[in-house]
Design an enzyme around this catalytic site. Sequence first.
Site, PDB file in Angstrom:
ATOM      1  N   LYS A  42      41.264 -33.203 -11.083  1.00  0.00           N
ATOM      2  CA  LYS A  42      41.249 -33.732  -9.729  1.00  0.00           C
ATOM      3  C   LYS A  42      42.405 -33.113  -8.937  1.00  0.00           C
ATOM      4  CE  LYS A  42      37.944 -36.954  -9.906  1.00  0.00           C
ATOM      5  NZ  LYS A  42      36.802 -37.024  -8.961  1.00  0.00           N
TER       6      LYS A  42
ATOM      7  N   LYS B 105      24.278 -38.658  -9.863  1.00  0.00           N
ATOM      8  CA  LYS B 105      24.902 -39.909 -10.289  1.00  0.00           C
ATOM      9  C   LYS B 105      23.910 -41.026 -10.000  1.00  0.00           C
ATOM     10  CE  LYS B 105      29.717 -38.571  -9.303  1.00  0.00           C
ATOM     11  NZ  LYS B 105      30.876 -38.798  -8.385  1.00  0.00           N
TER      12      LYS B 105
END
Length: 329
Positions: free
Chosen positions: A150, A246
């Site tokens: 990230k 997702k």
Amino acid sequence: MLRTVAARHDRFGLKSPFRIARGVKTDADVVTVEIAVAGLTGRGEGVPYPRYGETIEAALADIAAVTPALAQGAGREELLVLMPAGAARNAVDGALWDLDAQLARTTVGMLLGQPPLVPVETAVTIGIDTPEAMHRAAIALGSVPLVKVKVDDQLVAERIAAVRSALPDARMIVDPNESWSMDLVEAIQPVLADAQVGLLEQPLPADADAALAGFVPLVPICADESAHGIADLDRLQGRYAYVNIKLDKTGGLTAALAFADAAQAAGFELMLGCMVCSSLGIAPALALASRAGFVDCDGPWWLAQDRGGGVRIEGGMLHPPAPGFWGGV
């Protein structure tokens, strides 16, 4: 026989803060749905996501609105009409798949004509921190096959290099969570290539990704916040090579399977992702794992305490949950 339907808010504390470009999480807040009939109970989970304007309260209200239809026997296909895509529908859809498999005395995999689940390689995520701290976090992972880094728009090269030096052999995903400009996307390409990054996930804000049209990256780019369902695919052409599926975005496994089919038919590669969730949020997604070039389903890895009998992540491998946890016998 009428079904009974119950929905509640569950909270799972994280074992450490999870930091991405848009904020920090210390808990996973989920909606759990249970649908019961004939002594059997199907379970599902959804994660309302503030990025999409979702809240726990709104999700529970959406589920309450369809409870009478569910009690009367509404199924997964009807659910696609009764509820919009999102976390609330994902929780209900998951519970219906689980219940259907139990009623049929089989498994979801067998209903789909799939072989039994096996361990799969999953990304394990390193949240945003100083390069030194990210290096230490990467070392602590040991020898994992896939890592997700990230980042925001600061110290990008330094953070990537810090993780790469700790994990020289791991495949790598870099995820800015919409925090970059197009100038940064272009400038950082040599850094990504030198670090042998395998995938760059959603670098630009979803409403600004037209700038990617015609751009030829050194590393494939994946749509996440830009990719919710089949209706998005035409717009994504020429901007992305991958789409991140997702279940909380598609509104459940039913819609995710159709999205995966359409995306692959349109020439996209697949990434399978998740929110920070419990194993109940991961189990339905495993039906798509064998089709994805990158699996990023480490949500439960962040929890201080998962649901009993759930998935295990060991050495970067995601092991299926115990029999009967979700999806039938």
